[in-house]
Write a protein that holds these residues in place. Structure first.
Motif, PDB file in Angstrom:
ATOM      1  N   MET A 259       8.728 -10.194  -7.804  1.00  0.00           N
ATOM      2  CA  MET A 259      10.361 -10.432  -7.202  1.00  0.00           C
ATOM      3  C   MET A 259      10.066 -10.933  -5.720  1.00  0.00           C
ATOM      4  O   MET A 259       9.305 -10.094  -4.993  1.00  0.00           O
ATOM      5  CB  MET A 259      11.015  -8.903  -7.188  1.00  0.00           C
ATOM      6  CG  MET A 259      12.381  -8.961  -6.807  1.00  0.00           C
ATOM      7  SD  MET A 259      13.529 -10.024  -7.707  1.00  0.00           S
ATOM      8  CE  MET A 259      13.728  -9.121  -9.286  1.00  0.00           C
TER       9      MET A 259
ATOM     10  N   LYS B  21       7.384  -1.074  -3.542  1.00  0.00           N
ATOM     11  CA  LYS B  21       8.384  -0.574  -2.377  1.00  0.00           C
ATOM     12  C   LYS B  21       9.031  -2.068  -2.000  1.00  0.00           C
ATOM     13  O   LYS B  21      10.191  -1.857  -1.598  1.00  0.00           O
ATOM     14  CB  LYS B  21       7.460  -0.149  -1.141  1.00  0.00           C
ATOM     15  CG  LYS B  21       6.995   1.008  -1.323  1.00  0.00           C
ATOM     16  CD  LYS B  21       6.052   1.606   0.147  1.00  0.00           C
ATOM     17  CE  LYS B  21       5.583   3.119  -0.056  1.00  0.00           C
ATOM     18  NZ  LYS B  21       4.679   3.310   0.998  1.00  0.00           N
ATOM     19  N   GLY B  22       8.474  -3.132  -2.070  1.00  0.00           N
ATOM     20  CA  GLY B  22       9.084  -4.345  -1.545  1.00  0.00           C
ATOM     21  C   GLY B  22       8.385  -4.806  -0.275  1.00  0.00           C
ATOM     22  O   GLY B  22       8.046  -4.061   0.495  1.00  0.00           O
TER      23      GLY B  22
ATOM     24  N   ARG C  59      10.182   4.477   6.120  1.00  0.00           N
ATOM     25  CA  ARG C  59       8.951   4.739   5.187  1.00  0.00           C
ATOM     26  C   ARG C  59       9.416   6.271   4.419  1.00  0.00           C
ATOM     27  O   ARG C  59       9.419   5.917   3.009  1.00  0.00           O
ATOM     28  CB  ARG C  59       7.739   5.237   5.880  1.00  0.00           C
ATOM     29  CG  ARG C  59       6.760   5.591   5.174  1.00  0.00           C
ATOM     30  CD  ARG C  59       5.612   5.876   6.014  1.00  0.00           C
ATOM     31  NE  ARG C  59       4.255   6.454   4.892  1.00  0.00           N
ATOM     32  CZ  ARG C  59       3.628   5.480   4.381  1.00  0.00           C
ATOM     33  NH1 ARG C  59       3.656   4.345   4.350  1.00  0.00           N
ATOM     34  NH2 ARG C  59       2.526   6.076   3.756  1.00  0.00           N
TER      35      ARG C  59
ATOM     36  N   THR D 240       1.517   0.882  -6.149  1.00  0.00           N
ATOM     37  CA  THR D 240       1.573   1.360  -4.806  1.00  0.00           C
ATOM     38  C   THR D 240       0.290   1.756  -4.590  1.00  0.00           C
ATOM     39  O   THR D 240      -0.647   2.282  -5.394  1.00  0.00           O
ATOM     40  CB  THR D 240       2.584   2.482  -4.695  1.00  0.00           C
ATOM     41  OG1 THR D 240       2.581   3.150  -3.373  1.00  0.00           O
ATOM     42  CG2 THR D 240       2.420   3.711  -5.832  1.00  0.00           C
ATOM     43  N   HIS D 241      -0.176   1.849  -3.147  1.00  0.00           N
ATOM     44  CA  HIS D 241      -1.208   2.426  -2.817  1.00  0.00           C
ATOM     45  C   HIS D 241      -1.158   3.743  -1.761  1.00  0.00           C
ATOM     46  O   HIS D 241      -1.852   4.138  -1.258  1.00  0.00           O
ATOM     47  CB  HIS D 241      -2.196   1.497  -1.958  1.00  0.00           C
ATOM     48  CG  HIS D 241      -2.110   0.144  -2.349  1.00  0.00           C
ATOM     49  ND1 HIS D 241      -1.126  -0.661  -2.141  1.00  0.00           N
ATOM     50  CD2 HIS D 241      -2.884  -0.520  -3.303  1.00  0.00           C
ATOM     51  CE1 HIS D 241      -1.492  -1.966  -2.454  1.00  0.00           C
ATOM     52  NE2 HIS D 241      -2.465  -1.689  -3.413  1.00  0.00           N
TER      53      HIS D 241
HETATM   54  C1  LIG Z   1       0.337  -4.716  -8.069  1.00  0.00           C
HETATM   55  C2  LIG Z   1       1.295  -4.938  -6.866  1.00  0.00           C
HETATM   56  C3  LIG Z   1       2.430  -5.946  -7.039  1.00  0.00           C
HETATM   57  C4  LIG Z   1       3.508  -6.065  -6.376  1.00  0.00           C
HETATM   58  N1  LIG Z   1       4.355  -7.142  -6.413  1.00  0.00           N
HETATM   59  C5  LIG Z   1       5.379  -7.193  -5.409  1.00  0.00           C
HETATM   60  C6  LIG Z   1       6.501  -7.998  -5.737  1.00  0.00           C
HETATM   61  O1  LIG Z   1       6.683  -8.478  -6.952  1.00  0.00           O
HETATM   62  N2  LIG Z   1       7.337  -8.084  -4.974  1.00  0.00           N
HETATM   63  C7  LIG Z   1       7.238  -7.338  -3.738  1.00  0.00           C
HETATM   64  O2  LIG Z   1       8.011  -7.690  -3.043  1.00  0.00           O
HETATM   65  N3  LIG Z   1       6.248  -6.840  -3.088  1.00  0.00           N
HETATM   66  C8  LIG Z   1       4.995  -6.760  -4.214  1.00  0.00           C
HETATM   67  N4  LIG Z   1       3.875  -5.711  -3.920  1.00  0.00           N
HETATM   68  C9  LIG Z   1       3.756  -5.367  -2.631  1.00  0.00           C
HETATM   69  C10 LIG Z   1       4.587  -3.818  -2.387  1.00  0.00           C
HETATM   70  O3  LIG Z   1       6.005  -4.102  -2.546  1.00  0.00           O
HETATM   71  C11 LIG Z   1       4.350  -3.405  -0.955  1.00  0.00           C
HETATM   72  O4  LIG Z   1       4.623  -4.119   0.064  1.00  0.00           O
HETATM   73  C12 LIG Z   1       2.653  -2.995  -0.894  1.00  0.00           C
HETATM   74  O5  LIG Z   1       2.219  -2.557  -2.152  1.00  0.00           O
HETATM   75  C13 LIG Z   1       2.555  -1.848   0.171  1.00  0.00           C
HETATM   76  O6  LIG Z   1       3.273  -0.735  -0.041  1.00  0.00           O
HETATM   77  P1  LIG Z   1       2.495   0.748  -0.437  1.00  0.00           P
HETATM   78  O7  LIG Z   1       3.353   1.264  -1.727  1.00  0.00           O
HETATM   79  O8  LIG Z   1       0.867   0.307  -1.064  1.00  0.00           O
HETATM   80  O9  LIG Z   1       2.484   1.550   0.573  1.00  0.00           O
HETATM   81  P2  LIG Z   1       1.927   1.553   2.051  1.00  0.00           P
HETATM   82  O10 LIG Z   1       2.383   2.481   2.680  1.00  0.00           O
HETATM   83  O11 LIG Z   1       2.029   0.026   2.677  1.00  0.00           O
HETATM   84  O12 LIG Z   1       0.413   1.523   1.987  1.00  0.00           O
HETATM   85  C14 LIG Z   1      -0.257   2.922   1.546  1.00  0.00           C
HETATM   86  C15 LIG Z   1      -1.645   2.558   2.268  1.00  0.00           C
HETATM   87  O13 LIG Z   1      -2.430   1.816   1.299  1.00  0.00           O
HETATM   88  C16 LIG Z   1      -2.963   0.961   2.183  1.00  0.00           C
HETATM   89  N5  LIG Z   1      -2.618  -0.561   2.055  1.00  0.00           N
HETATM   90  C17 LIG Z   1      -1.421  -0.982   1.564  1.00  0.00           C
HETATM   91  N6  LIG Z   1      -1.397  -2.409   1.612  1.00  0.00           N
HETATM   92  C18 LIG Z   1      -2.768  -2.681   2.085  1.00  0.00           C
HETATM   93  C19 LIG Z   1      -3.443  -4.047   2.524  1.00  0.00           C
HETATM   94  N7  LIG Z   1      -2.551  -5.134   2.205  1.00  0.00           N
HETATM   95  N8  LIG Z   1      -4.341  -4.022   3.068  1.00  0.00           N
HETATM   96  C20 LIG Z   1      -5.249  -2.872   3.290  1.00  0.00           C
HETATM   97  N9  LIG Z   1      -4.558  -1.382   3.193  1.00  0.00           N
HETATM   98  C21 LIG Z   1      -3.564  -1.377   2.570  1.00  0.00           C
HETATM   99  C22 LIG Z   1      -2.881   1.554   3.409  1.00  0.00           C
HETATM  100  O14 LIG Z   1      -4.056   2.444   3.875  1.00  0.00           O
HETATM  101  C23 LIG Z   1      -1.730   2.305   3.213  1.00  0.00           C
HETATM  102  O15 LIG Z   1      -1.574   3.540   4.353  1.00  0.00           O
HETATM  103  C24 LIG Z   1       3.324  -5.467  -4.862  1.00  0.00           C
HETATM  104  C25 LIG Z   1       2.237  -4.715  -4.758  1.00  0.00           C
HETATM  105  C26 LIG Z   1       1.274  -4.301  -5.837  1.00  0.00           C
HETATM  106  C27 LIG Z   1       0.432  -3.120  -5.595  1.00  0.00           C
END
Ligand SMILES: Cc1cc2nc3c(=O)[nH]c(=O)nc-3n(C[C@H](O)[C@H](O)[C@H](O)COP(=O)(O)OP(=O)(O)OC[C@H]3O[C@@H](n4cnc5c(N)ncnc54)[C@H](O)[C@@H]3O)c2cc1C
Length: 300
Positions: free
Chosen positions: A126, A178-179, A192, A217-218
């Protein structure tokens, strides 16, 4: 951190490309299909599956969209030939979504035909909010003929609950994340906590309606909430998977694998890694903070 992030983004053009490559390296498999194969093979050996994503530039012509379609088809043939445990993620803008919706639909159909021939699942990523309605519409059209396909829901979008409810009729395979794009407060949750709450609400809704979900998500809060649902609902392991990005929080990934969960890593690769990385930083300066951290804390 906000100001710091903006400063980091502003400084990126001045950073030599090899230096950006070095730090982007942990998030990107490499430039060639062979780089992608090597990365996926190493993940598979660890018991982790993958979704491959060919990095593309913003396209402006039909020829570029066709080239992008052919690259995806090449990846599908490679997954089959190399017997990789991987599926494919595609972005509809790289297949002509902004040029002509029918043309884009036919490009995607062509990819899905090749994928179906190899029995490989394809996920529609997306993109930003200008693409949501069209991406869902094209997905619904094609999902009828190609059931081995899935869609992504972004928890920051206020519309996502309605989208889940509409899509449930088709019994699709969801990825919930999350996006990543910057969206206005009128259409997207900004804090958040709000995004986390909506993620948990949507996850519960999807699980209660028996749809398959990739929990992407992470964020430990969300992973723990998901594990809570899995326990209390007594969910079988084939009803969901955890999804993470290559290079992010490997210790969390290892914990989930140890606990017996299916874990899939998103593995981007391709010659356009530089444009892709810098565009992502500009779209969402928060992401630059992670890179900044990586500059100083290599094991972060
Ligand atoms: C498999 C997958 C597919 C995705 N596909 C889409 C999509 O199709 N469309 C879309 O809009 N978004 C997509 N995303 C991105 C998603 O929307 C988030 O922006 C991204 O995953 C960060 O959010 P979080 O839930 O990990 O939380 P956060 O709060 O951002 O991260 C939690 C913790 O993870 C670590 N972390 C997170 N991201 C990173 C990074 N890049 N580098 C280093 N450490 C990091 C940090 O320690 C952070 O505190 C995807 C993510 C994943 C994992």
């Amino acid at each position: 951190m906000r100001l710091l992030n903006r400063l980091v983004v502003a400084a990126i053009p001045a950073v030599p490309k090899p230096v950006v490559r070095y730090f982007a390296g942990r998030y990107i498999a490499g430039e060639t299909v062979q780089d992608a194969v090597n990365t996926v093979r190493a993940l598979n050996a660890e018991g982790v599956c993958a979704t491959l994503d060919v990095l593309g530039e913003d396209i402006t012509s039909r020829d570029e969209a066709v080239a992008s379609r052919e690259q995806s088809n090449q990846v599908l043939h490679t997954i089959a030939r190399e017997k990789l445990d991987s599926n494919l993620s595609i972005k509809l803008t790289s297949l002509g979504l902004k040029l002509d919706k029918n043309f884009c639909t036919e490009n995607v159909r062509e990819i899905l035909r090749v994928a179906a021939g190899h029995n490989i699942f394809v996920r529609f990523d997306m993109e930003d909010s200008t693409c949501t309605t069209d991406t869902i519409a094209i997905f619904r059209t094609l999902h009828r003929d190609f059931p081995s396909t899935g869609i992504v829901l972004q928890a920051y979008m206020r519309r996502s609950e309605d989208d889940v409810l509409g899509l449930l009729e088709d019994r699709p395979n969801f990825r919930l994340c999350k996006g990543i794009y910057k969206e206005k407060k009128e259409i997207a949750f900004q804090t958040r906590e709000e995004v986390q709450q909506n993620f948990i609400r949507l996850l519960e809704l999807i699980l209660k309606r028996n749809a398959y979900v990739g929990i992407a998500t992470h964020d430990t809060v969300l992973v723990d909430a998901a594990c809570g649902f899995i326990r209390t609902m007594g969910l079988r392991k084939d009803r969901f998977e955890f999804q993470m990005l290559l290079g992010v929080r490997p210790e969390l990934r290892k914990r989930l694998v140890r606990d017996g969960h299916r874990v899939r890593l998103y593995v981007p690769f391709g010659e356009h890694w530089y444009g892709y990385s810098t565009r992502r930083f500009k779209e969402n300066p928060e992401v630059a903070g992670y890179v900044f951290k990586a500059l100083f804390v290599r094991n972060s």
